[in-house]
Every structure is written in structure tokens, then in C-alpha cells.
Design a protein around this motif. Structure first.
Motif, PDB file in Angstrom:
ATOM      1  N   LEU A   1       0.813  -1.271   0.107  1.00 28.29           N
ATOM      2  CA  LEU A   1      -0.008  -0.019  -0.046  1.00 28.29           C
ATOM      3  C   LEU A   1       1.056   1.329  -0.013  1.00 28.29           C
ATOM      4  O   LEU A   1       1.824   1.373   0.914  1.00 28.29           O
ATOM      5  N   PHE A   2       0.695   2.184  -1.070  1.00 33.30           N
ATOM      6  CA  PHE A   2       1.519   3.349  -1.033  1.00 33.30           C
ATOM      7  C   PHE A   2       0.978   4.515  -0.580  1.00 33.30           C
ATOM      8  O   PHE A   2      -0.402   4.847  -0.678  1.00 33.30           O
ATOM      9  N   GLU A   3       1.494   5.134   0.534  1.00 32.31           N
ATOM     10  CA  GLU A   3       0.917   6.323   1.104  1.00 32.31           C
ATOM     11  C   GLU A   3       1.500   7.815   0.823  1.00 32.31           C
ATOM     12  O   GLU A   3       2.970   7.529   0.691  1.00 32.31           O
ATOM     13  N   ALA A   4       0.828   8.512   0.507  1.00 32.69           N
ATOM     14  CA  ALA A   4       1.263  10.181   0.469  1.00 32.69           C
ATOM     15  C   ALA A   4       0.893  10.659   1.774  1.00 32.69           C
ATOM     16  O   ALA A   4       0.256  10.452   2.530  1.00 32.69           O
ATOM     17  N   PHE A   5       1.630  11.838   1.839  1.00 31.00           N
ATOM     18  CA  PHE A   5       1.295  12.920   3.225  1.00 31.00           C
ATOM     19  C   PHE A   5       0.770  14.134   2.666  1.00 31.00           C
ATOM     20  O   PHE A   5       1.187  14.838   1.801  1.00 31.00           O
ATOM     21  N   ALA A   6      -0.302  14.604   3.448  1.00 34.34           N
ATOM     22  CA  ALA A   6      -0.857  15.660   3.106  1.00 34.34           C
ATOM     23  C   ALA A   6      -0.270  16.731   3.440  1.00 34.34           C
ATOM     24  O   ALA A   6      -0.606  17.899   2.775  1.00 34.34           O
ATOM     25  N   ASP A   7       0.465  16.605   4.483  1.00 35.52           N
ATOM     26  CA  ASP A   7       1.125  18.145   4.942  1.00 35.52           C
ATOM     27  C   ASP A   7       2.650  18.408   4.893  1.00 35.52           C
ATOM     28  O   ASP A   7       3.134  19.130   5.507  1.00 35.52           O
ATOM     29  N   ARG A   8       3.191  17.336   3.746  1.00 36.07           N
ATOM     30  CA  ARG A   8       4.539  17.365   3.664  1.00 36.07           C
ATOM     31  C   ARG A   8       5.095  17.784   2.216  1.00 36.07           C
ATOM     32  O   ARG A   8       4.308  17.306   1.436  1.00 36.07           O
ATOM     33  N   ARG A   9       5.920  18.847   2.209  1.00 40.33           N
ATOM     34  CA  ARG A   9       6.339  19.095   0.621  1.00 40.33           C
ATOM     35  C   ARG A   9       7.230  17.741   0.330  1.00 40.33           C
ATOM     36  O   ARG A   9       8.329  17.323   1.043  1.00 40.33           O
ATOM     37  N   TYR A  10       7.381  17.601  -0.973  1.00 43.50           N
ATOM     38  CA  TYR A  10       8.090  16.602  -1.593  1.00 43.50           C
ATOM     39  C   TYR A  10       9.328  17.101  -2.432  1.00 43.50           C
ATOM     40  O   TYR A  10       9.265  18.380  -2.952  1.00 43.50           O
ATOM     41  N   THR A  11      10.055  16.365  -2.693  1.00 45.53           N
ATOM     42  CA  THR A  11      11.497  16.905  -3.244  1.00 45.53           C
ATOM     43  C   THR A  11      11.137  16.246  -4.696  1.00 45.53           C
ATOM     44  O   THR A  11      10.049  15.377  -4.933  1.00 45.53           O
ATOM     45  N   ASP A  12      12.082  16.541  -5.678  1.00 45.58           N
ATOM     46  CA  ASP A  12      11.856  16.167  -7.057  1.00 45.58           C
ATOM     47  C   ASP A  12      12.071  14.696  -7.171  1.00 45.58           C
ATOM     48  O   ASP A  12      11.539  13.783  -8.065  1.00 45.58           O
ATOM     49  N   GLN A  13      12.715  13.957  -6.193  1.00 45.53           N
ATOM     50  CA  GLN A  13      12.803  12.607  -6.105  1.00 45.53           C
ATOM     51  C   GLN A  13      11.743  11.952  -5.432  1.00 45.53           C
ATOM     52  O   GLN A  13      11.606  10.517  -5.256  1.00 45.53           O
ATOM     53  N   GLY A  14      10.737  12.502  -5.345  1.00 49.70           N
ATOM     54  CA  GLY A  14       9.466  11.835  -4.421  1.00 49.70           C
ATOM     55  C   GLY A  14       9.799  11.679  -2.973  1.00 49.70           C
ATOM     56  O   GLY A  14       8.891  10.902  -2.496  1.00 49.70           O
ATOM     57  N   LEU A  15      10.818  12.322  -2.167  1.00 52.84           N
ATOM     58  CA  LEU A  15      11.013  11.964  -0.838  1.00 52.84           C
ATOM     59  C   LEU A  15      10.373  13.077  -0.203  1.00 52.84           C
ATOM     60  O   LEU A  15      10.258  14.148  -0.798  1.00 52.84           O
ATOM     61  N   LEU A  16      10.205  13.017   1.045  1.00 48.57           N
ATOM     62  CA  LEU A  16       9.596  14.040   1.878  1.00 48.57           C
ATOM     63  C   LEU A  16      10.920  15.174   2.254  1.00 48.57           C
ATOM     64  O   LEU A  16      12.141  14.840   2.731  1.00 48.57           O
ATOM     65  N   THR A  17      10.579  16.262   2.069  1.00 51.99           N
ATOM     66  CA  THR A  17      11.572  17.518   2.398  1.00 51.99           C
ATOM     67  C   THR A  17      11.754  17.405   3.879  1.00 51.99           C
ATOM     68  O   THR A  17      10.920  17.379   4.715  1.00 51.99           O
ATOM     69  N   PRO A  18      13.296  17.477   4.371  1.00 52.98           N
ATOM     70  CA  PRO A  18      13.343  17.375   5.670  1.00 52.98           C
ATOM     71  C   PRO A  18      12.820  18.573   6.370  1.00 52.98           C
ATOM     72  O   PRO A  18      12.839  19.570   5.925  1.00 52.98           O
ATOM     73  N   ARG A  19      12.467  18.141   7.625  1.00 50.76           N
ATOM     74  CA  ARG A  19      11.660  19.109   8.396  1.00 50.76           C
ATOM     75  C   ARG A  19      12.545  20.411   8.744  1.00 50.76           C
ATOM     76  O   ARG A  19      11.982  21.409   8.985  1.00 50.76           O
ATOM     77  N   SER A  20      13.766  20.103   8.614  1.00 52.51           N
ATOM     78  CA  SER A  20      14.846  21.222   8.970  1.00 52.51           C
ATOM     79  C   SER A  20      14.613  22.297   7.855  1.00 52.51           C
ATOM     80  O   SER A  20      15.239  23.341   8.121  1.00 52.51           O
TER      81      SER A  20
END
Length: 241
Positions: free
Chosen positions: A162-181
Motif C-alpha cells: 500500500l503506497f501512502e502520500a502525506f497531506a502536509d509535507r512538501r516533496y522533493t523532485d525525487q519523491g521523498l519528503l523534504t526534511p523538516r529542517s
């Protein structure tokens, strides 16, 4: 798109989240199994809430790290990862069955989740733990631009993802979550609603570089740790119906 939420993360007299308020508005509950949060009483209460609201039950196992809330990486062998997964899944599975319910999927928590998405050896160990369990379970992982890679590994072991996305996180071009920092990593309400619309209608998000990125997502992760978050979940639910 179904909504999932991490729940049952209180411990003894310490309360985490607003489980009673968010449970009526979600479809899938990722319930802590005791290694990063929860205890037998919290687990029973959370399962009862999920059963009451007809929410699909998922196990939410982690590294054994109550003090760090499962957010610290711990080096393990493959066998140790399989064992810690089975130990936690069996705990929630046994209690759920005693309440005439079933665990349907597994979503690792915190550092274990991040580590499996960054290290194929850990991902394979997690997949093997699902494959070796006595009955079929699905595995929830992060929807990334590299979904085919993880799908191939899972297919080799006969595990459904099951693939999940996150409603409140910005993504990188690689499809990873941008670090909270980094600035803009966590979206505000208006940005959340725009991202949800893009995922639901077109299967895309706008990355931190302003590019459109296609993501295959079966479910959307939301949060229920404060009253503002509960109100936002209600709005997201309306968009996803």
C-alpha cells in the motif's frame, strides 16, 4: 483515497493525540504495538475505537525505543528485524482477534519506516517479516518516484504493498519528503488542501522546486494530534469522498 492516521500512541498516564476525535473521520488506523508507545490498556482502547467506527486496523511497529518514541535508528540484523516485527504484529493481532477483529496491514513507525525506505537490506527484512507471518498482511510504505523498485522487491516475496502520500509535507523532485529542517517542509492549511486536490484529482504533487511529480498513492496520511488537525482532517475527508 483512503485516509490513514497513526493512533494509540499514548502510554500509561501520558496522552498522545486526540484518538477519539479523529477516529470517526479516517479509514485506516495505524495502531502502536508497544515498542515506541502504547501499553495493553491503550491498545485495547484504541482497537475498541477502531471497531466502533468500522476503521481498518493496521499494526504500527517500530524499533524498541519508548524513550525516543521510535525516532532513533537502532542497528539490527535481518533476523532481529523480522523478530521485532513478528513480536509486535502478533501482540496487536492476538488482541484484535480476541475482540473479533483482524489486523489487515502493517505500517512501520518512525526511524524503522525511514530506514526501510533508505536501505534496501532493511526493506527486504521488513518484507520478509510480512511474508513469513502466518497469514497474509499488506505492507504500507512511502509513495515515491521509485515505487517500481519497491514493488519488484515486494513481488519477489509475494507481499502486497500500500503506497501512502502525506497531506502536509512538501516533496522533493525525487519523491521523498523534504526534511523538516528545511523551510517550507511542512505545509500550511491552504497548501495542504491544494496538495490533496492534486493527489486526488491528478495523482500529482508540486515539489519544493516547483515541479509536478506523479505519485501512485493508495492512501493519504493525516494527523489527529490537536483540534486544528481534526478540523483539517474533516476538510480533507470531504475532498477525498
Amino acid at each position: 483515497m483512503k485516509l490513514n492516521c497513526d493512533l494509540g500512541e499514548s502510554f500509561a498516564a501520558w496522552t498522545m493525540g486526540l484518538d477519539e476525535q479523529v477516529m470517526p473521520h479516517i479509514d485506516m488506523a495505524n495502531i502502536a504495538c508497544g515498542f515506541h508507545a502504547s501499553d495493553p490498556n491503550i491498545l485495547q482502547q484504541t482497537l475498541a475505537l477502531a471497531i466502533k467506527h468500522k476503521v481498518t486496523i493496521g499494526a504500527h511497529p517500530s524499533y524498541q525505543d519508548l524513550v525516543g518514541f521510535g525516532r532513533r535508528s537502532i542497528k539490527h540484523t535481518e533476523r532481529e528485524i523480522i523478530n521485532l516485527m513478528h513480536y509486535q504484529i502478533a501482540a496487536i493481532d492476538g488482541m484484535a482477534q480476541s475482540m473479533a477483529a483482524l489486523v489487515k496491514y502493517v505500517k512501520p513507525h518512525g526511524a524503522l519506516y525511514n530506514d526501510m525506505m533508505a536501505n534496501d537490506d532493511i526493506f527486504i527484512a521488513v518484507v520478509k517479516s510480512i511474508n513469513d507471518y502466518y497469514r497474509p498482511l499488506k505492507l504500507m510504505i512511502l509513495a515515491t518516484a521509485n515505487a517500481e523498485h519497491y514493488q519488484k522487491i515486494a513481488n519477489d516475496y509475494g507481499v502486497e504493498l500500500l503506497f501512502e502520500a502525506f497531506a502536509d509535507r512538501r516533496y522533493t523532485d525525487q519523491g521523498l519528503l523534504t526534511p523538516r529542517s528545511e523551510p517550507g517542509a511542512v505545509l500550511n492549511k491552504d497548501q495542504v488542501m491544494e496538495q490533496v486536490k492534486g493527489l486526488v484529482n491528478d495523482g500529482v504533487v508540486i515539489t519544493n522546486q516547483g515541479n509536478r511529480l506523479s505519485l501512485k498513492a493508495d492512501t493519504l496520511c493525516v494527523h489527529g494530534d490537536n483540534l486544528d488537525a481534526i478540523a483539517l482532517v474533516k476538510d480533507i475527508k470531504a475532498l477525498c469522498q
